[in-house]
Write an enzyme that holds these catalytic residues in place. Structure first.
Site, PDB file in Angstrom:
ATOM      1  N   GLU A 287       0.825  -1.211   0.000  1.00 20.96           N
ATOM      2  CA  GLU A 287       0.000   0.000   0.000  1.00 20.96           C
ATOM      3  C   GLU A 287       0.860   1.263   0.000  1.00 20.96           C
ATOM      4  O   GLU A 287       0.381   2.352   0.331  1.00 20.96           O
ATOM      5  CB  GLU A 287      -0.924   0.009   1.229  1.00 20.96           C
TER       6      GLU A 287
ATOM      7  N   HIS B 219      -7.291  -3.148  10.129  1.00 21.28           N
ATOM      8  CA  HIS B 219      -8.584  -3.780   9.860  1.00 21.28           C
ATOM      9  C   HIS B 219      -9.421  -3.863  11.137  1.00 21.28           C
ATOM     10  O   HIS B 219      -9.615  -4.946  11.683  1.00 21.28           O
ATOM     11  CB  HIS B 219      -8.373  -5.186   9.286  1.00 21.28           C
TER      12      HIS B 219
ATOM     13  N   HIS C 182     -12.909  -3.235   3.724  1.00 21.14           N
ATOM     14  CA  HIS C 182     -11.461  -3.504   3.761  1.00 21.14           C
ATOM     15  C   HIS C 182     -10.848  -3.096   5.096  1.00 21.14           C
ATOM     16  O   HIS C 182     -10.403  -3.940   5.869  1.00 21.14           O
ATOM     17  CB  HIS C 182     -10.779  -2.791   2.590  1.00 21.14           C
TER      18      HIS C 182
ATOM     19  N   HIS D 114      -2.682   1.938   8.367  1.00 23.50           N
ATOM     20  CA  HIS D 114      -3.784   1.178   7.764  1.00 23.50           C
ATOM     21  C   HIS D 114      -3.964  -0.104   8.556  1.00 23.50           C
ATOM     22  O   HIS D 114      -2.997  -0.842   8.794  1.00 23.50           O
ATOM     23  CB  HIS D 114      -3.493   0.837   6.303  1.00 23.50           C
TER      24      HIS D 114
END
Length: 273
Positions: free
Chosen positions: A119, A144, A214, A142
């Site tokens: 990413e 989850h 996501h 980032h």
């Protein structure tokens, strides 16, 4: 092999804070297998000796030109690496990269030739924006978060600011600590330039960005700050789901109550720095 961290207290402190947060992500269940990514601007901690370090990888293209990042340095979680391993050994599961003069490519300089997160275009596009706007934010995260990802599977929460409204209404601290709320990016292919561009548009006006089905992206003054922003919103999502599990839609705070919190605490309508 000598580590770049040796004798460099501020750099070592920053990297081990990253390791601490990586451990939290694993413990919360937000980082299954190799899920999630971290990138932190460490340029200010790089002395002359560090800046002269030779490349230990091939030159790699970023996929876009990012002029604010020219000759900047970043710690990046490695692609395919696990957060639980990064928590134990950050310099074997991540690396420090240097952005080259063309502002379109990078090379790894320490400690091992660990290639950065897949990413990376999104993370670096955000870092470019932060520098361009004179922001004091240096970290991008980032991950989850289970409850927030679950909410993104419900169409109602993808419309306008509905997810922000519901999360704010669960507990006053959510509004106080995440006054810009959560922005929504419709599903896009992970690692794509289009995802990076959509994320950049949303992060300008929000504390955290939700990638539909996501995960989330947050920025912060350091990686702990970015983690806290995500954690606050996820706590609100958890409260919402607990109330729903009791059999009814929670009332939440009224608009008047939320407005009162905003006024009394003089909450910002844009990033403070």
């Amino acid at each position: 092999m000598k580590s770049i961290l040796e004798g460099r207290e501020k750099l070592r402190t920053a990297v081990y804070q990253i390791a601490e947060v990586a451990g939290y992500l694993w413990e919360k269940g937000w980082a299954e297998r190799n899920g999630g990514n971290i990138t932190v601007n460490v340029t200010e901690y790089m002395d002359e000796e560090c800046c002269r370090l030779p490349a230990i990888s091939e030159v790699k293209a970023i996929g876009m030109e990012l002029p604010q990042l020219r000759n900047k340095y970043f710690y990046c979680k490695g692609t395919g690496k696990r957060m639980r391993d990064l928590a134990r050994d950050p310099m074997s599961n991540g690396s420090i990269i240097r952005i080259l003069d063309d502002a379109k490519s990078y090379e790894v300089i320490a400690d091992e030739p660990v290639q950065p997160t897949s990413e990376l275009p999104t993370h670096l596009a955000l870092q470019n924006h932060l520098l361009e706007t004179g922001s004091c934010y240096k970290a991008t995260l980032h991950t989850h978060p289970i409850e927030l990802v679950a909410m993104s599977h419900i169409r109602r929460f993808l419309n306008g600011d509905e997810m922000t409204r519901v999360l704010w209404s669960m507990i006053p601290e959510t509004l106080a600590f995440a006054p810009l709320g959560i922005g929504i990016v419709p599903y896009a292919l992970p690692s794509s330039v289009s995802l990076a561009e959509a994320t950049l548009n949303q992060i300008k006006d929000h504390d955290v960005v939700m990638w539909e089905k996501h995960g989330t992206v947050a920025v912060g003054q350091d990686i702990m700050d970015a983690f806290d922003q995500t954690d606050v919103l996820c706590k609100a999502a958890n409260i919402y789901m607990c109330a729903r599990n009791m059999g009814s839609e929670p009332d939440g705070m009224t608009l008047e109550q939320m407005t009162e919190v905003q006024q009394v605490f003089k909450l910002p309508k844009k990033r403070p720095c």
